[in-house]
Design an enzyme around this catalytic site. Structure first.
Site, mmCIF file in Angstrom:
data_model
loop_
_atom_site.group_PDB
_atom_site.id
_atom_site.type_symbol
_atom_site.label_atom_id
_atom_site.label_comp_id
_atom_site.label_asym_id
_atom_site.label_seq_id
_atom_site.Cartn_x
_atom_site.Cartn_y
_atom_site.Cartn_z
ATOM 1 N N GLN A 104 0.807 -1.214 0.000
ATOM 2 C CA GLN A 104 0.000 0.000 0.000
ATOM 3 C C GLN A 104 0.842 1.266 0.000
ATOM 4 O O GLN A 104 2.036 1.238 0.307
ATOM 5 C CB GLN A 104 -0.953 -0.013 1.198
ATOM 6 C CG GLN A 104 -0.313 -0.423 2.516
ATOM 7 C CD GLN A 104 -1.351 -0.732 3.583
ATOM 8 O OE1 GLN A 104 -1.471 0.015 4.542
ATOM 9 N NE2 GLN A 104 -2.079 -1.832 3.459
ATOM 10 N N HIS A 106 0.252 5.436 1.280
ATOM 11 C CA HIS A 106 -0.623 6.401 1.945
ATOM 12 C C HIS A 106 -0.398 7.771 1.313
ATOM 13 O O HIS A 106 0.747 8.161 1.091
ATOM 14 C CB HIS A 106 -0.326 6.460 3.444
ATOM 15 C CG HIS A 106 -0.426 5.126 4.122
ATOM 16 N ND1 HIS A 106 -1.551 4.339 4.032
ATOM 17 C CD2 HIS A 106 0.457 4.426 4.869
ATOM 18 C CE1 HIS A 106 -1.354 3.221 4.717
ATOM 19 N NE2 HIS A 106 -0.146 3.248 5.221
ATOM 20 N N GLU A 141 3.833 6.736 9.300
ATOM 21 C CA GLU A 141 3.832 5.827 10.448
ATOM 22 C C GLU A 141 5.239 5.372 10.800
ATOM 23 O O GLU A 141 6.144 5.405 9.963
ATOM 24 C CB GLU A 141 2.915 4.616 10.175
ATOM 25 C CG GLU A 141 3.163 3.914 8.879
ATOM 26 C CD GLU A 141 1.975 3.055 8.419
ATOM 27 O OE1 GLU A 141 2.207 1.896 8.037
ATOM 28 O OE2 GLU A 141 0.830 3.539 8.424
ATOM 29 N N HIS A 265 4.780 0.162 0.616
ATOM 30 C CA HIS A 265 5.289 -0.681 1.686
ATOM 31 C C HIS A 265 4.270 -1.779 1.992
ATOM 32 O O HIS A 265 3.112 -1.696 1.592
ATOM 33 C CB HIS A 265 5.569 0.141 2.957
ATOM 34 C CG HIS A 265 4.340 0.767 3.532
ATOM 35 N ND1 HIS A 265 3.854 1.978 3.098
ATOM 36 C CD2 HIS A 265 3.469 0.338 4.493
ATOM 37 C CE1 HIS A 265 2.759 2.273 3.766
ATOM 38 N NE2 HIS A 265 2.488 1.297 4.609
ATOM 39 N N ARG A 284 -4.007 0.682 -2.554
ATOM 40 C CA ARG A 284 -3.371 -0.639 -2.620
ATOM 41 C C ARG A 284 -2.698 -0.895 -3.965
ATOM 42 O O ARG A 284 -3.187 -0.481 -5.003
ATOM 43 C CB ARG A 284 -4.400 -1.729 -2.329
ATOM 44 C CG ARG A 284 -4.893 -1.689 -0.901
ATOM 45 C CD ARG A 284 -5.949 -2.730 -0.589
ATOM 46 N NE ARG A 284 -6.336 -2.636 0.823
ATOM 47 C CZ ARG A 284 -7.194 -1.746 1.284
ATOM 48 N NH1 ARG A 284 -7.779 -0.902 0.453
ATOM 49 N NH2 ARG A 284 -7.471 -1.694 2.576
#
Length: 399
Positions: A104, A106, A141, A265, A284
């Site tokens: 995926q 982001h 993240e 990632h 995705r």
């Protein structure tokens, strides 16, 4: 100040998400958290996200953490956080992957705001399968490994990528590889990545079949063994080409890495802590039966090489803890290897998680609370200062 302003420590009752890829044993083994129904325990969510909000007890009353925060956002989060974010800006998780999550990307903050607005105007339901943007936020993240933790993160350097495609020699994609070689730069990588992910029908089937044949003949090689393992979960998936394009890395316990917006990632296997911006936006690019919007994905991807030796995030040792450098405002993260009456100062709302043994928190008001390994506690910004004691590691999420 809220009616509960005299209470400083709020032990949390956290949601455990039972996604199919989760481990049935890891969270139980690490933290002794029971799993009587033998469900896949994929993620423990610590925070105020609407899809899995923690509960706390204030003045004897159980309530959602989000409702408590809304009583006095500027007191609980700080005026600055309330002004900038209007909510608890991070979500803290334990993530236990038994099998691979989808590959995926982001979106950036700007892309998320624009995409969310566009899909709202188009009237696509927020829970629709073909919805790309669930909220107007980015989702950088950081992951901190509790067990060996295998992941893919960022594009391999281009010569390494080309060498791998030369090695597999797949006739079905030979023209695409030649075009990439002729333009071995970011633009060439973008065209190549898009072309591979867009393959359909017979061409896709043939290309994946050729890759499987090569992998089967070379299964003593870790990379091709991984592709075969992923193929058991996602047979015929175009994402099986991604390990040839992305860095594959195994973090050892105690190692951490940051995952930037716009970077492909995937988490493959292992248990770790994850802290992220409070978002659920995912585009995705494979290893998934879910909706894939390749056009939108490519638009939100930065096609830069990421040398594997740049992936690990090194902590700065200060104030008794390991503080990880994080290039966004939404969250901060630190780990204390042990703590003997260690003083902490709150400049935001915090969540502490006891990783290895009991954790005791004390406040100058006389309030004290002890939580067990695997439990967490929410501390509002208005606590100002408190002390912690634990024989094991304590993880600290704040902003």
């Amino acid at each position: 100040m809220t009616q509960g302003s005299t209470q400083y420590f709020f032990p949390m009752d956290n949601v455990i998400q039972d996604y199919a890829w989760g481990s049935r044993t890891s969270i139980n083994k690490l933290f002794g958290i029971a799993n009587p129904e033998n469900k896949p325990q994929a993620e423990i969510w610590m925070g105020a996200h609407p899809n899995g909000c923690s509960k706390i007890v204030e003045n004897g009353e159980t309530q959602l953490l989000s409702d408590f925060i809304n009583l006095d956002k500027s007191g609980i989060l700080t005026v600055e956080t309330d002004t900038q974010f209007g909510e608890l800006p991070y979500l803290f998780k334990v993530l236990a992957a038994e099998s691979a999550l989808s590959i995926q990307v982001h979106p950036s903050k700007e892309q998320a705001e624009e995409g969310f607005q566009r899909e709202e105007e188009q009237g696509i339901a927020r829970n629709a399968a073909n919805r790309n943007y669930k909220d107007p936020n980015h989702k950088p993240e950081l992951v901190y490994a509790l067990t060996p933790y295998q992941a893919m993160n960022g594009f391999r350097v281009i010569p390494e990528m080309l060498a791998l495609f030369d090695k597999v020699q797949l006739s079905e994609i030979a023209e695409l590889v030649d075009a990439f070689k002729a333009s071995a730069n970011e633009e060439g990588l973008e065209k190549f990545f898009y072309a591979i992910l867009s393959m359909q029908g017979e061409a896709k089937e043939k290309a994946v079949a050729e890759l499987m044949t090569f992998a089967e003949a070379n299964k003593e090689d870790e990379l091709f063994a991984l592709i075969l393992e992923l193929a058991k979960l996602y047979p015929g998936d175009i994402g099986l080409f991604c390990p040839l394009m992305l860095n594959v890395i195994t973090l050892q316990p105690g190692e951490a890495m940051f995952l930037y917006a716009c970077t492909p990632h995937a988490y493959l296997k292992g248990t770790g802590l994850e802290i992220m911006a409070n978002s659920d936006n995912v585009l995705r690019s494979g290893l998934t039966p879910k909706y894939m919007d390749v056009e939108e994905l490519v638009k939100c991807t930065i096609f830069q090489e990421k040398p594997v030796d740049t992936l690990l995030t090194q902590p700065e040792i200060r104030d008794g803890g390991q503080y990880y450098p994080i290039p966004v405002d939404d969250f901060r993260f630190a780990v204390f290897m042990s703590a003997d009456d260690q003083t902490l100062y709150t400049e935001s709302a915090e969540i502490l998680l006891a990783l290895d043994s009991d954790l005791t928190l004390t406040h100058k008001s006389g309030e004290s609370v002890t939580i067990s390994q695997g439990e967490s506690v929410f501390i509002p910004a208005y606590a100002k200062k408190f002390n912690i004691t634990s024989k094991g590691r304590v993880a600290r999420a704040f902003n």
